[in-house]
Scaffold this motif. Structure first.
Motif, PDB file in Angstrom:
ATOM      1  N   LEU A   1      53.036  47.596  41.366  1.00  0.00           N
ATOM      2  CA  LEU A   1      51.969  47.024  42.191  1.00  0.00           C
ATOM      3  C   LEU A   1      52.131  45.513  42.311  1.00  0.00           C
TER       4      LEU A   1
ATOM      5  N   SER B   1      38.849  37.694  35.944  1.00  0.00           N
ATOM      6  CA  SER B   1      39.819  37.479  37.023  1.00  0.00           C
ATOM      7  C   SER B   1      40.299  36.036  37.088  1.00  0.00           C
ATOM      8  N   GLU B   2      39.561  35.130  36.451  1.00  0.00           N
ATOM      9  CA  GLU B   2      39.951  33.720  36.526  1.00  0.00           C
ATOM     10  C   GLU B   2      40.620  33.225  35.256  1.00  0.00           C
TER      11      GLU B   2
ATOM     12  N   LYS C   1      49.530  33.396  40.427  1.00  0.00           N
ATOM     13  CA  LYS C   1      48.241  34.066  40.288  1.00  0.00           C
ATOM     14  C   LYS C   1      47.812  34.756  41.589  1.00  0.00           C
TER      15      LYS C   1
ATOM     16  N   ASP D   1      46.693  38.541  41.223  1.00  0.00           N
ATOM     17  CA  ASP D   1      45.340  38.878  41.695  1.00  0.00           C
ATOM     18  C   ASP D   1      45.390  39.951  42.781  1.00  0.00           C
TER      19      ASP D   1
ATOM     20  N   ALA E   1      45.641  47.707  43.565  1.00  0.00           N
ATOM     21  CA  ALA E   1      45.747  48.832  42.616  1.00  0.00           C
ATOM     22  C   ALA E   1      44.560  49.781  42.700  1.00  0.00           C
ATOM     23  N   ARG E   2      43.459  49.299  43.233  1.00  0.00           N
ATOM     24  CA  ARG E   2      42.287  50.167  43.333  1.00  0.00           C
ATOM     25  C   ARG E   2      42.462  51.299  44.339  1.00  0.00           C
TER      26      ARG E   2
ATOM     27  N   MET F   1      36.745  42.254  36.684  1.00  0.00           N
ATOM     28  CA  MET F   1      37.873  43.134  37.003  1.00  0.00           C
ATOM     29  C   MET F   1      37.477  44.600  36.791  1.00  0.00           C
ATOM     30  N   GLU F   2      36.708  44.836  35.732  1.00  0.00           N
ATOM     31  CA  GLU F   2      36.242  46.205  35.504  1.00  0.00           C
ATOM     32  C   GLU F   2      35.262  46.632  36.593  1.00  0.00           C
TER      33      GLU F   2
ATOM     34  N   TYR G   1      46.183  43.488  41.540  1.00  0.00           N
ATOM     35  CA  TYR G   1      45.051  44.193  40.947  1.00  0.00           C
ATOM     36  C   TYR G   1      44.110  44.729  42.033  1.00  0.00           C
TER      37      TYR G   1
ATOM     38  N   TYR H   1      35.142  45.713  39.559  1.00  0.00           N
ATOM     39  CA  TYR H   1      35.892  45.996  40.788  1.00  0.00           C
ATOM     40  C   TYR H   1      36.566  47.366  40.730  1.00  0.00           C
ATOM     41  N   SER H   2      37.289  47.629  39.624  1.00  0.00           N
ATOM     42  CA  SER H   2      38.081  48.860  39.585  1.00  0.00           C
ATOM     43  C   SER H   2      37.218  50.089  39.385  1.00  0.00           C
TER      44      SER H   2
ATOM     45  N   ALA I   1      44.074  50.410  39.119  1.00  0.00           N
ATOM     46  CA  ALA I   1      43.339  49.273  38.568  1.00  0.00           C
ATOM     47  C   ALA I   1      42.475  49.756  37.400  1.00  0.00           C
ATOM     48  N   HIS I   2      41.881  50.906  37.595  1.00  0.00           N
ATOM     49  CA  HIS I   2      41.065  51.511  36.552  1.00  0.00           C
ATOM     50  C   HIS I   2      41.922  51.854  35.325  1.00  0.00           C
TER      51      HIS I   2
ATOM     52  N   MET J   1      52.357  51.086  29.802  1.00  0.00           N
ATOM     53  CA  MET J   1      51.391  50.755  30.851  1.00  0.00           C
ATOM     54  C   MET J   1      51.809  49.544  31.692  1.00  0.00           C
TER      55      MET J   1
ATOM     56  N   ARG K   1      33.719  50.288  39.883  1.00  0.00           N
ATOM     57  CA  ARG K   1      32.582  50.472  40.794  1.00  0.00           C
ATOM     58  C   ARG K   1      32.762  49.848  42.168  1.00  0.00           C
ATOM     59  N   GLY K   2      33.918  49.269  42.396  1.00  0.00           N
ATOM     60  CA  GLY K   2      34.159  48.709  43.723  1.00  0.00           C
ATOM     61  C   GLY K   2      33.368  47.459  44.038  1.00  0.00           C
TER      62      GLY K   2
ATOM     63  N   ASP L   1      32.810  43.730  44.640  1.00  0.00           N
ATOM     64  CA  ASP L   1      33.614  42.599  45.058  1.00  0.00           C
ATOM     65  C   ASP L   1      33.578  41.455  44.048  1.00  0.00           C
ATOM     66  N   PHE L   2      34.657  40.681  43.975  1.00  0.00           N
ATOM     67  CA  PHE L   2      34.713  39.609  42.982  1.00  0.00           C
ATOM     68  C   PHE L   2      33.652  38.533  43.232  1.00  0.00           C
TER      69      PHE L   2
ATOM     70  N   TYR M   1      52.312  49.607  35.779  1.00  0.00           N
ATOM     71  CA  TYR M   1      51.551  48.686  36.627  1.00  0.00           C
ATOM     72  C   TYR M   1      52.451  47.809  37.500  1.00  0.00           C
TER      73      TYR M   1
ATOM     74  N   TYR N   1      44.449  50.297  34.366  1.00  0.00           N
ATOM     75  CA  TYR N   1      44.976  49.088  33.731  1.00  0.00           C
ATOM     76  C   TYR N   1      43.897  48.263  33.047  1.00  0.00           C
ATOM     77  N   VAL N   2      42.670  48.350  33.545  1.00  0.00           N
ATOM     78  CA  VAL N   2      41.634  47.398  33.117  1.00  0.00           C
ATOM     79  C   VAL N   2      41.269  47.474  31.626  1.00  0.00           C
TER      80      VAL N   2
ATOM     81  N   ARG O   1      40.925  44.895  55.750  1.00  0.00           N
ATOM     82  CA  ARG O   1      40.445  43.786  54.939  1.00  0.00           C
ATOM     83  C   ARG O   1      41.275  42.515  55.108  1.00  0.00           C
TER      84      ARG O   1
END
Lengths: 365, 365
Positions: free
Chosen positions: B185, A145-146, B148, B152, B158-159, A102-103, B155, A105-106, A179-180, B178, A108-109, A111-112, B182, A182-183, B230
């Motif tokens: 979203l 994320s899971e 979920k 999911d 949110a980016r 999750m970090e 999040y 993703y938020s 997202a950033h 916070m 550095r972009g 993908d999961f 959030y 929140y993470v 996307r």
């Protein structure tokens, strides 16, 4: 008296003085069979580690939480975390390893799906190759994320944290994505969720981090206290370690390949990189013979100190030979090169064997 | 010409002019069998509703999303949403009803267990009693915290939203928690997730809201476009409805019991409340006979307009009798009282029957 690792702590004195991090020395005597990284001052400080010492001594349960952020390749500096985990695993700890997809993703972009792949092929493979036992039933490795228990807890905790606190700690501003924003709460939940009744229930927990992560630890400890009544959280402990210096003298960083020896490097590449590393030698051979070198400024010495030389006696000898000008950098590098060669040959084999377990570990959790 | 519902739109002219919400009248001709709330101008505006009209006419799939926030009791004003859902259900819509337990927690501190209980006993029970078919396979009712797919997606979305946007729309400041920051979203994800391939795939979606929710709709539409490439999202449509006036003249609100007739009120209590309601009558009987009343200012008339009188002809008659001073408030209230009594007797029975289905619906999703 020669103290080949006293210098380690010097740079962190301020941190210890101003922020209430305690030096590790005071606890050393109480710790049976402490790991090299503690003895040598690489892990130099802690908060509330007394709880962990007590749990280990009394054979009570305790947890260790340390995340991995799947971005780029692992370098030899990352080995330090795994060494700690291996030691904690021997001590019977409940080990939680969140994979910070999750970090990733938020911030550095990434993908999961890519995070998952990278985590398995690079990080988990290396963790196992470096000695973590993947079959231990107290080991919990998961993708953030899971893990619904973590994301649920994060949201619950988020109600007692406000934006001002987040800004002060993480330096967010208006253009930072949500997202950033929140993470960090996901990461707080990573640390606290082992103490939920659905997991282990309240127990001492330690988080090994670099000193730059201390603000995050302080927030986590604050939040744990805000929810103490509800969940019975025991405020988490932390340890602080020095970072290994990069080959060029600055920080070792995966995103700057010239600074790093990667765990996936071939023995030949590793040797070549080691030989190019900045040392604590003098400008001329003559001068170095007269005045000696400075191991505290030497990347090769650090490599021996952190990873390559297990024997304290031998390390002391290297240190003495350096400062007394008996052994020059070239000779020292050649010796270190043999060690690093052996280390990488061995690691390469272990990585091959580790691959299959690595693929399975995320599925069976 | 007498137009007993033209006034409905007057207050919203500015919204229509300045923010690009379109008046509904233009679409009325294209809509087969439009619901009362549209004909009478209670649903007064829309964005991109043409897509929904087209989907209905061509029998293509489309979705309706409308959340319920379990806090306090449902009042008669809330019936409006259910009436729309019942109509959409008849038209074959995929209906998604998120129960906003995450919002309830962050904004009002309501526990998740309490939200679940309240949702079942109060909200879902009433939705079914008011005509929603719980067995329709295109109906999806869920707790946000348990979905979920929604958390999911939130999040991921949110980016591409930053703090400045959130502040501008929701007025958050540094002391806002916070979770509260959030949760919008999550609501955006509530609206967009039916279009994920794991659900229905991209399809027209409509969100019926009050005009106060338009900033949230605009954000959702923006985000849908940012992720269009996307996920293939079709930008969601929206409709805007007037709110029913409270018994004392202001807003009808569950948190101010004097303003509201609750769906769980007994017929006797409902009648008593109706009889105490503010009307559009004059100060003296004499004056009212001479000048007539003002139905536009009358809560009782509104109750007939929104809920109690299905026949347009009868409604016109009530309107005319009022403005011409033929019928005084007392007589009018007595007639309305009979209607509300019958409505509440019937609803009470249906609520009894609905209870069991309500308990099951969250488990079988």
């Amino acid at each position: 008296m020669i103290d080949p690792w006293s210098s380690a702590i010097l740079n962190y004195k301020k941190l210890i003085r101003e922020f209430g991090i305690k030096p590790f020395q005071d606890l050393l005597a109480d710790l049976e069979d402490p790991p090299l990284l503690i003895c040598r001052g690489i892990i130099f400080g802690h908060r509330d580690y007394g709880r962990i010492v007590k749990a280990i001594r009394e054979k009570n349960s305790f947890a260790v939480v340390t995340g991995m952020m799947p971005s780029g390749k692992m370098h030899i500096g990352h080995k330090m975390i795994v060494d700690q985990l291996v030691w904690y695993q021997e001590k019977g700890a409940d080990i939680y390893i969140p994979i910070a997809d999750m970090e990733s993703y938020s911030a550095r972009g990434v993908d999961f799906e890519d995070s998952r792949k990278l985590a398995i092929e690079e990080y988990i493979t290396n963790y196992i190759a470096l000695g973590l036992n993947p079959k231990n039933e107290n080991l919990h490795m998961y993708l953030q994320s899971e893990n619904k228990m973590v994301t649920d807890l994060a949201y619950k905790l988020a109600r007692k944290v406000n934006l001002n606190e987040m800004k002060a700690i993480y330096g967010f501003n208006g253009s930072t994505n949500m997202a950033h924003h929140y993470v960090p709460l996901i990461q707080v939940a990573d640390i606290l969720h082992p103490q939920l009744m659905e997991c282990e229930g309240p127990e001492p927990t330690v988080v090994p981090v670099g000193p730059d992560q201390d603000p995050h630890i302080r927030l986590t400890r604050d939040i744990a206290e805000r929810f103490q009544k509800r969940y019975g959280f025991i405020t988490p402990s932390s340890t602080y370690h020095r970072f290994i210096t990069g080959l060029t003298g600055g920080k070792m960083s995966s995103s700057k390949p010239k600074t790093a020896i990667f765990l996936s490097d071939s023995p030949e590449v590793a040797i070549k990189k080691l030989k190019s590393a900045k040392t604590g030698g003098k400008d001329s051979l003559d001068e170095q013979q007269r005045l000696g070198g400075v191991p505290e400024d030497c990347v090769v010495y650090e490599m021996l100190l952190y990873h390559l030389l297990q024997s304290d006696a031998e390390l002391k000898e290297v240190y003495r030979d350096c400062i007394e000008g008996n052994v020059m950098c070239g000779e020292c590098k050649s010796k270190a090169a043999i060690m690093i060669k052996n280390f990488f040959i061995e690691l390469g084999k272990k990585r091959q064997r580790a691959k299959r377990s690595a693929e399975k570990i995320l599925n069976h959790n």
